[in-house]
Structures are given as structure tokens and as C-alpha cells.
Enzyme design. Structure first.
Site, PDB file in Angstrom:
ATOM      1  N   LYS A   1     -10.738  -0.674  -0.296  1.00 25.73           N
ATOM      2  CA  LYS A   1     -10.062  -1.297   0.844  1.00 25.73           C
ATOM      3  C   LYS A   1     -10.792  -0.955   2.141  1.00 25.73           C
ATOM      4  CE  LYS A   1      -5.630  -1.320   1.293  1.00 25.73           C
ATOM      5  NZ  LYS A   1      -4.207  -0.906   1.378  1.00 25.73           N
TER       6      LYS A   1
ATOM      7  N   ASP B   1       5.675  -2.027   3.877  1.00 28.14           N
ATOM      8  CA  ASP B   1       6.280  -3.230   3.303  1.00 28.14           C
ATOM      9  C   ASP B   1       7.579  -2.832   2.622  1.00 28.14           C
ATOM     10  OD1 ASP B   1       4.180  -5.060   4.004  1.00 28.14           O
ATOM     11  OD2 ASP B   1       2.957  -4.107   2.466  1.00 28.14           O
TER      12      ASP B   1
ATOM     13  N   ASP C   1       7.617  -4.253   7.803  1.00 25.84           N
ATOM     14  CA  ASP C   1       7.782  -5.648   7.377  1.00 25.84           C
ATOM     15  C   ASP C   1       8.948  -5.675   6.402  1.00 25.84           C
ATOM     16  OD1 ASP C   1       5.636  -6.343   8.892  1.00 25.84           O
ATOM     17  OD2 ASP C   1       4.293  -6.825   7.236  1.00 25.84           O
TER      18      ASP C   1
ATOM     19  N   TYR D   1     -11.453  -8.274   4.477  1.00 27.70           N
ATOM     20  CA  TYR D   1     -10.086  -7.840   4.180  1.00 27.70           C
ATOM     21  C   TYR D   1      -9.129  -8.620   5.067  1.00 27.70           C
ATOM     22  CZ  TYR D   1      -6.186  -4.706   3.112  1.00 27.70           C
ATOM     23  OH  TYR D   1      -4.986  -4.183   2.676  1.00 27.70           O
TER      24      TYR D   1
ATOM     25  N   SER E   1       0.816  -1.212   0.000  1.00 24.16           N
ATOM     26  CA  SER E   1       0.000   0.000   0.000  1.00 24.16           C
ATOM     27  C   SER E   1       0.851   1.264   0.000  1.00 24.16           C
ATOM     28  CB  SER E   1      -0.931  -0.004   1.216  1.00 24.16           C
ATOM     29  OG  SER E   1      -0.189  -0.006   2.428  1.00 24.16           O
TER      30      SER E   1
ATOM     31  N   ASP F   1       1.484  -0.190   8.176  1.00 30.25           N
ATOM     32  CA  ASP F   1       2.876  -0.626   8.139  1.00 30.25           C
ATOM     33  C   ASP F   1       3.479  -0.318   6.765  1.00 30.25           C
ATOM     34  OD1 ASP F   1       1.610  -2.449   6.554  1.00 30.25           O
ATOM     35  OD2 ASP F   1       2.224  -4.214   7.668  1.00 30.25           O
TER      36      ASP F   1
END
Length: 708
Positions: free
Chosen positions: A227, A113, A166, A236, A100, A111
Site C-alpha cells: 500500500k 471505516d 466513514d 493508490y 484497513s 480514517d
């Protein structure tokens, strides 16, 4: 029209074809469509889906600090391994983002990624998960550091200055990683393993999506909206068997391709229109699946038998093309299709000015949709242990759904709800997940048919208890609860919404699912809370055989009652905690509810307790509910207390007791021809006229025509 002409000016139409087919429509927006888009964007802002500038700046600073850490880490390893000073100087690692954040649709608190790409001599197993892990662990700004080396995509999770990260790692076949590395080029995949390919593909897919949509800003607004809708409607979650961020991005991108000149309000409406009519398992693809001489497997149901089992294939656009939604099951697909239909109906009303955008985002009333639920309680000694334990259990919940589908031949449908709940009254750290259960709609149910999922739950618990980082106090409890027994802490403000206050869209969802909810039968004590047998022990030692671990669930508040026997906890055992009223209440209340058979039975051992002389089982507070099924004398005592009230005992099943003594878990094959043979676990289905009921193999008939 002056300034208004510029405000509602139509973008230039897309001139080229996007995707593998021609668009459905190239029509542009009307003035009304522009106005609805403005209203939608205002709604999303008011909902708090955009982060403030200060947080965006903080994220950039955090990524900069992580970039410095990994560069220093690679140089340190290069020096330790005896490379020349020039190699140490040139040694490099590069940070990429995906998900995202890369797509530009992240919200506050989301978070990041992140992918670290390093040289060929820096590996994942030792250098990343041990050396870099230790470097991060020593930094004050790093918290909640959790390595997950055995994940499908190995990842290191942590918070850096409070921002969740992450972090993946990919070692490519280069001695020096250039700062301007083009990760979308196929050369980065040369001579790497499949785990590295999966790590690299997150970034490659995100970049491809942005290349393949006609208008990036319209795509972002529509994706942000959908979303948010998916989270509000409980669909989701990739790990639970629904769709995650990349799945929703691919679905929205395909709609953008099919309507290349549409603005966000149009795209949201067309999204539901397209996917309510989509004929799964036909795949959603943004581009053709390409083969390559590198030889990595790609999604191809013609060649790969496993690909033919996928229910909702959504194919990634970067080589090697994969199905990003392989976690979807028949049950979760059914739930999503129901939600698509609800969304489509609401969007039609919005276009007719019969509803506003707020109607689309009404929260899903999960606990008013089903009559039966499975409750999964997860407890640990402290918050850190719970975080680790919960992550493992949650990753396995999808397997419980699949196992129930398998063992009931698809006749028992599961709806896993991806929201976690916490009981603040628990002394130990606690969270709970729930699954809605119902019979498959449109299938004729034979008289007396039941679902025995004892063995299913046993198998699930055994697999979960194999967690390699298990610690004392990490416990798992699975219980069958009815709608009226749902704990109060799952409801907003701690109360249960009145049945008559449900919005119209929820009623539509009930009709769509084919679940005849109906009103609760009025019984003597149907509104009172039932207490589970015993409290959860937060500090127990791990048993030698996890599959035999007692499943005594955390206690629930028990409200005062004038008739103690009307509310006794029934059936707590080594596989599942089935909470129900006393047999007398069951005969009065359960006629309007489907009965889902969960586990009962307890191996007889030295812990088996008998009630004191002269007392019935339910009067004995020291007796374990498992004794009810393991001791024929106790079953007889327990049932005889009801004789002379509104039932008689006409027979029993010694075979059931024999099965339990042997530790077997009878399954659906014991339910042939719809008859409740040995293996019945709880109170079975009550006939509509309330004339008969089976109780753990004992046939009980009412003497007064239903006890009405």
C-alpha cells in the site's frame, strides 16, 4: 546456533490448500529472506507507517463513544414509534469496522471505516441521514460532517475528536439486533436491498480475507508495504480508476495463497513477479464464486455482458461476489502494469544485493514523464465549500478519462494522477489535479493527425456542474499545459527537479511506457512561465447553462520578459484553457512535442470584444482569447502580425468559424485520413522539419525552412 536459531526458525509449512488452485511454491524462507524481512519491517517503521499506542487507544475510545451514540439513537426511535418498554430496553445497534482498520494495516491519521447495523424499523433515508445526522451535528466533538446518501455505498463522513470516520448503515430484517451478531452469516442478507448488501459486504469481505490467508501477520506486513509502494508510485486511488485498499488487500492475499510459507520480503518480491505476468482480464479470486438462493447478482461474465467489459477483475470473496475494481480503465491498467514491471526489476536487484528497500519506494516523477497534461483546477469561496466541491469533482474525474478514451478511440492515453495540489498564492480556496496525456504507443500516426477533445471536456464540465449542492464560487477550470508550463507549486520545495537527476527506476518507467520524453527544445522563451488569461473569480453567480460557463483559469505568475510578444497567453475559452506560447514561439518550440488538441471556440455574443483600431490581437489586453476563434476579422489580424517574420498565411477555414458560431464540437470524425480539417482547436502537430503548422484551421508555412 543458540538464540539465532530461534530468531530465524522457519514456521511450520502450510498443510492445506488455500485458494482455488494449488500453490506455486511451498518453499519456506532462507536465512537471507528472514534478514531482508527484518530490514523491510525496520524500513516501514522508520517511514512512520505504524501508529503510536496513544493514537490506537484514542481510536478505540472514539469507536466506543460512537457505539453509545447509535445505541441511544435506536432506543430513541423505538420509543417514538410506540414500541413497548421491553422493546425499548432491548433495542440495539452494533458497530463493526472494516477496511484497513479491520485488517490491521492502518497507519497514523487513517480514517476508520465503520458500519452500524440496526433493526428493520430504522431506515437509512430518514432515520440515518436526517435524525442521526442532526444528533451528530449538535455534538462539539464532531466536525466536517458530510452525508453522501447518493453514493454507490451510502456513507456519512465526519471527524470525531479529530479522527476521520466513514460511517455506513445497514438495516437488517430483525426487530432486535443481538450484540454478538455474526455478520459473516448469510442470514443477515435476507430481505434487504442491494445498497444494504454493499454496506454489509465491506465487513464480510474483510473477515473472509483474514480467514483465507495462510499467515495473517505476514499478510499484514506485505500489505502495509505494498500500500505504501502504491501511494508513492501514484496508483493508490479507487475513485481515480486505480486500486483502493480492498483491491490491494485481495491482490496481496492471493499471493499469500500462492506462496503459503513465504515471509513478507518474499511475498513483496513474488507480488510483482506474479502480476507482471498476469493475463488480464483473467480474474483474481481467493475462493470460488458461490451462488445462493437469495438471488443477488454475482460477477459472471458468461451471464452478464457488462462484466465482460471489466479490464482488471478482482473478485470479493464474500457472497454476493463482486468485482471490486470495476473503476479500472485501459489507461489506468496500462499505468499499473508499467509500475508492476518497475517494481519487479527493483525487487530482482534487491535479491541480488544491488539495491536496498528504499529504491522500491522512490516517489514517481509524474511531471517528468509526459509532454502534455490536463490540469483541473477546483476553486471555492472557503475551505468547507472546497471540501464538498472537490469531493464531487474528484469522484467524476474517472469519467473524464473514460470519455477521452472513448472519443479518441483509445488513441489518446490518459494517466490521471491521484495527488491533489494547492496553490497557496490563491486568495480563494483552491486545489488542482493533473492528467498525463500521450498518444497510444506502437500505433503508426498519420501525418497531421490531431486530437480534438473540446466536446469531451464540455460534456464532462456539464455533468460536473449538475452538482445538486452547488454554491456561488464553486468553479471548475480545465486546461491543457505542456511540461515546461507546469506550475511551481506542484514540486517539492517549490522547485523543478533537473531533468538529469532522475533515478534509474524512473528512466526504466519511461522506457516501459513507450513515451519518448527527450530533452526540451531550446526556444527563445521556453523556460519562462506563462500566465493564464484572467483570475479565477471566487464569488461569481451560477450561470443558467453550466455548459456555457466561461473557463477562465486562475492566474499564474508571469515572469518579466524582454520581448512581450514572445509570451502571450493564447486560447482561453468556454471549454478549455489551452496555454501556449505565441504562434512564433510555437513554431520554434513545439516540433519535439506531441500536440494534444483541446478546446477552443466561443459562441459569439454581446461580450465579444475587438481590439482597438491599429492594434493586433495579442497587443490588446482587453480582448478575450475566445474572440480569436469566433471572429474571422480577429483571426486574420492575429495571424497577419506574424507574416514577414518566419511564416506566411496560405489559407483558412471558414467552416471552422461556422462550426463555432453554431456551438458544435467537432470530434474525431473530422480528422479522417489524418488531415486537420475544420475542428482543429489549437496549434496542431508541427512537422518534424518545422516546415508547416496549422493554427485553428489556418494553414501556416514557414518561409525559412523551420526558423532554425
Amino acid at each position: 546456533m543458540g538464540s539465532s536459531d530461534q530468531e530465524f526458525s522457519t514456521p511450520p509449512p502450510a498443510s492445506r490448500q488455500y485458494g482455488i488452485t494449488k500453490p506455486i511454491s511451498t518453499a519456506g524462507p532462507s536465512e537471507t529472506d528472514f534478514k531482508r524481512t527484518i530490514e523491510l519491517e525496520e524500513f516501514l517503521v522508520d517511514a512512520g507507517l505504524h501508529e503510536i499506542n496513544e493514537e490506537a487507544t484514542k481510536r478505540e475510545e472514539v469507536l466506543g463513544e460512537i457505539d453509545k451514540i447509535v445505541k441511544s439513537w435506536v432506543k430513541q426511535l423505538t420509543r417514538q414509534r410506540g414500541y413497548s418498554d421491553q422493546m425499548v430496553e432491548e433495542a440495539n445497534a452494533v458497530i463493526f469496522t472494516f477496511g484497513s482498520y479491520r485488517l490491521g494495516v492502518h497507519g497514523p491519521g487513517a480514517d476508520i471505516d465503520t458500519l452500524c447495523v440496526g433493526p428493520s424499523y430504522v431506515n437509512r433515508e430518514e432515520d440515518f441521514f436526517i435524525i442521526l445526522h442532526d444528533i451528530l451535528a449538535e455534538k462539539e466533538e464532531v466536525s466536517e460532517l458530510q452525508p453522501v446518501p447518493d453514493a454507490h455505498v451510502p456513507v456519512m463522513k465526519f471527524k470525531f475528536h479529530g479522527i476521520s470516520i466513514d460511517l455506513l448503515y445497514a438495516s437488517i430484517s430483525r426487530l432486535v439486533v443481538p450484540q454478538d451478531l455474526d455478520i459473516s452469516h448469510g442470514s443477515v442478507l435476507y430481505d434487504v436491498d442491494e445498497a444494504t448488501v454493499r454496506s454489509l459486504n465491506g465487513c464480510r469481505v474483510a473477515d473472509q480475507i483474514l480467514r483465507l490467508v495462510p499467515n495473517i501477520e505476514n499478510f499484514r506486513t506485505a500489505l502495509r508495504c505494498l500500500k505504501f509502494w502504491a501511494k508513492r508510485r501514484g496508483v493508490y486511488s479507487n475513485v481515480t480508476g486505480f486500486l483502493g485498499g480492498v483491491n490491494w488487500a485481495l491482490l496481496v492475499a492471493r499471493v499469500c495463497q500462492l506462496y503459503p510459507n513465504a515471509v513478507p520480503s518474499m511475498l513483496v518480491s513474488r507480488f510483482f513477479r506474479v502480476y507482471t505476468q498476469w493475463r488480464w482480464p483473467n480474474p483474481v479470486m481467493l475462493c470460488a464464486i458461490e451462488e445462493d438462493e437469495l438471488g443477488f447478482p454475482v460477477w459472471d461474465p458468461r451471464k452478464n455482458p457488462r462484466d465482460r467489459t471489466h479490464h482488471m477483475p478482482i473478485i470479493t470473496p464474500a457472497y454476493p461476489c463482486m468485482n471490486s475494481s470495476y473503476n479500472v480503465s485501459t489507461s489506468t491498467l496500462r499505468v499499473m502494469m508499467e509500475q508492476f514491471q518497475i517494481g519487479n526489476k527493483i525487487c530482482e536487484d534487491i535479491e541480488l544485493n544491488k539495491a536496498g528497500w528504499g529504491a522500491l519506494f522512490e516517489p514517481y516523477l509524474f511531471f517528468e514523464t509526459y509532454k502534455n497534461y490536463l490540469q483541473v483546477d477546483i476553486v471555492a469561496v472557503d475551505a468547507e465549500d472546497l471540501r464538498l466541491w472537490k469531493g464531487w469533482v474528484e469522484s467524476r474525474l474517472r469519467q473524464l478519462t473514460l470519455k477521452i478514451e472513448r472519443d479518441t478511440y483509445g488513441m489518446l492515453q490518459c494517466h490521471p494522477y491521484p495527488i491533489e495540489y494547492e496553490d497557496p498564492s490563491k486568495q480563494c480556496s483552491h486545489c488542482a489535479f493533473f492528467m498525463g496525456l500521450q498518444r497510444k504507443q506502437g500505433v503508426k500516426i498519420q501525418e497531421g493527425q490531431q486530437f480534438d477533445i473540446r466536446g469531451t471536456v464540455d460534456e464532462f464540465r456539464h455533468e460536473v456542474n449538475m452538482y445538486m449542492f452547488w454554491k456561488p464560487g464553486m468553479e471548475l477550470y480545465v486546461s491543457h499545459v505542456r511540461r515546461k508550463q507546469i506550475p511551481s507549486y506542484v514540486f517539492p520545495e517549490g522547485y523543478k527537479r533537473p531533468r538529469w537527476s532522475r533515478p534509474i527506476c524512473q528512466q526504466l518507467g519511461d522506457k516501459t511506457s513507450g513515451e519518448d520524453i527527450g530533452e526540451e527544445c531550446e526556444g527563445g522563451s521556453s523556460e519562462r512561465r506563462l500566465k493564464r488569461k484572467g483570475d479565477a473569480d471566487c464569488s461569481g453567480a451560477r450561470p443558467n447553462k453550466p455548459e456555457k460557463r466561461a473557463s477562465i483559469s486562475p492566474s499564474h505568475e508571469k515572469l518579466p520578459t524582454t520581448d512581450q510578444q514572445d509570451h502571450e497567453e493564447v486560447i482561453v475559452n468556454d471549454s478549455v484553457d489551452v496555454r501556449a506560447n505565441s504562434l512564433k514561439d510555437s513554431m520554434a518550440v513545439q516540433g519535439a512535442e506531441d500536440c494534444v488538441e483541446s478546446s477552443c471556440g466561443n459562441d459569439k455574443d454581446e461580450n465579444t470584444r475587438k481590439p482597438p483600431n491599429g492594434s493586433s490581437f495579442l497587443e490588446c489586453g482587453e480582448a478575450s482569447a475566445g474572440d480569436l476563434f469566433c471572429n474571422s476579422e480577429m483571426i486574420k489580424v492575429d495571424l497577419e502580425q506574424f507574416a514577414g517574420s518566419n511564416c506566411t498565411i496560405v489559407g483558412g477555414s471558414q467552416e471552422l468559424l461556422d462550426d463555432d458560431k453554431q456551438g458544435t464540437s467537432p470530434r474525431m470524425e473530422h480528422l479522417k485520413n489524418g488531415s486537420a480539417q475544420n475542428g482543429v482547436a489549437d496549434v496542431s502537430e508541427v512537422e518534424s522539419d518545422f516546415n508547416s503548422i496549422n493554427f485553428c484551421g489556418w494553414s501556416v508555412k514557414l518561409c525559412n525552412g523551420g526558423g532554425k
